[in-house]
Design an enzyme around this catalytic site. Structure first.
Site, short mmCIF file in Angstrom:
data_model
loop_
_atom_site.label_atom_id
_atom_site.label_comp_id
_atom_site.label_asym_id
_atom_site.label_seq_id
_atom_site.Cartn_x
_atom_site.Cartn_y
_atom_site.Cartn_z
N ASP A 1 -15.60 -53.07 -19.23
CA ASP A 1 -14.67 -53.65 -18.24
C ASP A 1 -15.29 -53.51 -16.85
O ASP A 1 -15.71 -52.42 -16.45
CB ASP A 1 -13.33 -52.89 -18.31
CG ASP A 1 -12.25 -53.57 -17.47
OD1 ASP A 1 -11.18 -53.86 -18.02
OD2 ASP A 1 -12.48 -53.79 -16.26
N ASP B 1 -13.22 -60.27 -17.46
CA ASP B 1 -14.09 -59.14 -17.12
C ASP B 1 -14.11 -58.03 -18.17
O ASP B 1 -14.61 -56.95 -17.89
CB ASP B 1 -13.73 -58.57 -15.74
CG ASP B 1 -12.61 -57.55 -15.80
OD1 ASP B 1 -11.69 -57.73 -16.61
OD2 ASP B 1 -12.68 -56.57 -15.03
N GLU B 2 -13.58 -58.29 -19.36
CA GLU B 2 -13.64 -57.21 -20.35
C GLU B 2 -13.84 -57.75 -21.76
O GLU B 2 -13.47 -58.89 -22.06
CB GLU B 2 -12.39 -56.33 -20.29
CG GLU B 2 -11.12 -57.04 -20.61
CD GLU B 2 -9.90 -56.14 -20.54
OE1 GLU B 2 -9.92 -55.05 -21.14
OE2 GLU B 2 -8.92 -56.55 -19.91
P1 TTP Z 1 -8.77 -55.71 -14.27
O1 TTP Z 1 -9.96 -55.41 -15.13
O2 TTP Z 1 -7.43 -55.28 -14.74
O3 TTP Z 1 -8.99 -55.08 -12.84
P2 TTP Z 1 -10.29 -54.97 -11.96
O4 TTP Z 1 -11.51 -55.41 -12.68
O5 TTP Z 1 -10.06 -55.69 -10.67
O6 TTP Z 1 -10.36 -53.43 -11.63
P3 TTP Z 1 -10.71 -52.22 -12.64
O7 TTP Z 1 -10.99 -52.84 -13.97
O8 TTP Z 1 -11.88 -51.54 -12.03
O9 TTP Z 1 -9.47 -51.39 -12.64
O10 TTP Z 1 -8.70 -57.26 -14.02
C1 TTP Z 1 -9.85 -58.08 -13.90
C2 TTP Z 1 -9.63 -59.18 -12.88
O11 TTP Z 1 -8.49 -59.95 -13.24
C3 TTP Z 1 -9.34 -58.66 -11.50
O12 TTP Z 1 -10.54 -58.39 -10.75
C4 TTP Z 1 -8.51 -59.74 -10.91
C5 TTP Z 1 -7.78 -60.35 -12.08
N1 TTP Z 1 -6.37 -59.89 -12.12
C6 TTP Z 1 -5.38 -60.68 -11.54
O13 TTP Z 1 -5.66 -61.77 -11.05
N2 TTP Z 1 -4.09 -60.21 -11.54
C7 TTP Z 1 -3.73 -58.99 -12.06
O14 TTP Z 1 -2.56 -58.60 -12.02
C8 TTP Z 1 -4.77 -58.17 -12.65
C9 TTP Z 1 -4.43 -56.82 -13.24
C10 TTP Z 1 -6.07 -58.66 -12.66
MG MG Z 2 -11.90 -54.70 -14.61
#
Ligand code: TTP
Ligand code: MG
Length: 383
Positions: free
Chosen positions: A9, A103-104
């Site tokens: 992720d 992203d995961e």
């Molecule tokens: P996440 O992997 O949940 O968050 P992140 O990568 O920003 O942070 P981390 O993993 O380090 O905690 O989500 C991936 C992307 O998805 C995030 O960069 C932006 C998007 N996203 C949204 O648009 N709305 C949301 O509510 C969430 C949780 C994520």
């Molecule tokens: Mg992330």
């Protein structure tokens, strides 16, 4: 066979892409989202999170908490492009990948312990590879199942790598709050907490009848998760269009033999991945990036699809015959496209492909069991 799942992720994905593309924003609180007054935060850089800014928070609230933040509009096209690059890298490490979002992804790397020293090493290499090629930081979780792998990557952030070993599932989970369980949202968590069930360990130890009364038919599965048991398979949802491996070398390669050896290794990796996926490809492509960054690709379409290392490598060799290797080589890549399912097709041109496939598959099994070096190939010149 021990099951091993890796969850990858990206850290603060959208914000990190913006910081990468605007280096002056490195170290600054960056908030990406809908920038209109009614917009919400998509994500915040870790610097901005220190001010309490979170995903899904109204932008107005984020501005109140972090007035000095840099607010940027989401650029989904860009993030999708970056996501494709990242998934392309992941596919080089396992044919069994389940992308969950931009992203995961989960990777099933079971049975590869001998190709790589251990699954943690695979996760390390993936993190390094993403950093090198895409210039972004990923966190990784390594565990015997999906639930634990995702939990591990989440708990390791930022820039983390966390391993949960088989046998450690219960002790790892027991002290964590119930809301860490997959599928337990705010409402269920508060309800369980009100009944005195605050930790995952307490869910694991609860009487099944009590849990069922509290949360209904999902109780059985929840208790399994709480005990660290999760059999859900990694489910690839897309048919890949091509299978390729490429490598950027620490030091530029010079000399035909050295280059040939690397091309052979790449051909073998691609062949192995195709065989594991039960596929063949018809078009072989080679990518060469020289020290000056000049990049060339050469392709050839074969009369019959293949998944055999020696056919791939022979084609690669033929494609490289006319290349002038003046300067050092920074990157090499081998890709098969035009994929078809199945592997046992008879060929008019090459007698006995079934037999060669059987040998290749037997060699794969040996390599997976005893390590890559157990089955050597003769001098690549003679293959
Ligand atoms: P996440 O992997 O949940 O968050 P992140 O990568 O920003 O942070 P981390 O993993 O380090 O905690 O989500 C991936 C992307 O998805 C995030 O960069 C932006 C998007 N996203 C949204 O648009 N709305 C949301 O509510 C969430 C949780 C994520
Ligand atoms: Mg992330």
């Amino acid at each position: 066979m021990q099951r091993w799942i890796i969850h990858i992720d990206m850290d603060a994905f959208f914000a990190s892409v913006e910081q990468r593309d605007h280096p002056e924003l490195m170290g600054c609180p960056v908030i990406v989202g809908g920038v209109s007054p009614r917009g919400v935060v998509a994500t915040a850089s870790y610097e901005a999170r220190q001010f309490g800014v979170r995903s899904a928070m109204p932008i107005t609230e984020a501005k109140r908490r972090c007035p000095q933040g840099v607010f940027l509009a989401s650029d989904h096209h860009k993030y999708t492009r970056v996501s494709k690059d990242i998934h392309g890298i992941l596919h080089q490490y396992s044919p069994l990948i389940e992308p969950l979002s931009l992203d995961e992804a989960f990777l099933d790397v079971s049975g590869m312990e001998r190709l790589y020293p251990d699954p943690v090493m695979i996760a390390c290499r993936i993190k390094d590879h993403i950093l090198r090629e895409v210039d972004l930081i990923a966190s990784a979780g390594v565990a015997p199942n999906k639930f634990l792998a995702k939990l591990a990557s989440d708990m390791s952030k930022p820039n983390g790598l966390l391993l949960i070993k088989p046998g450690e599932e219960q002790s790892f989970l027991a002290p964590l709050p119930v809301r860490r369980l997959w599928g337990v949202g705010e409402a269920t968590a508060s309800m369980l907490e009100n009944r005195g069930i605050k930790t995952i360990g307490q869910v694991a130890a609860a009487k099944p009848a009590l849990l069922e009364r509290l949360i209904g038919s999902g109780a059985y599965e929840l208790q399994h998760l709480a005990r660290g048991q999760d059999d859900r398979p990694v489910a690839p949802d897309q048919e890949p269009k091509s299978v390729g491996n490429e490598e950027t070398f620490e030091a530029d390669l010079t000399g035909r033999d050295v280059i040939r050896r690397q091309l052979l290794a790449l051909s073998e990796k691609v062949g192995w991945r195709l065989r594991r996926m039960g596929r063949m490809g018809r078009t072989v492509s080679v990518k060469i990036r020289f020290a000056s960054f000049k990049t060339i690709t050469r392709s050839r379409t074969l009369p019959e699809p293949t998944c055999l290392d020696e056919v791939i490598f022979a084609t690669v060799t033929a494609l490289c015959e006319k290349v002038t290797w003046g300067e050092g080589v920074r990157l090499l890549g081998v890709t098969l496209s035009g994929l078809t399912a199945g592997q046992a097709q008879e060929s008019l041109f090459e007698p006995g492909p079934d037999k060669r496939l059987a040998i290749a598959t037997a060699v794969d099994k040996l390599k997976e069991k005893y390590g890559e070096t157990i089955v050597g190939r003769g001098n690549p010149r003679h293959t």
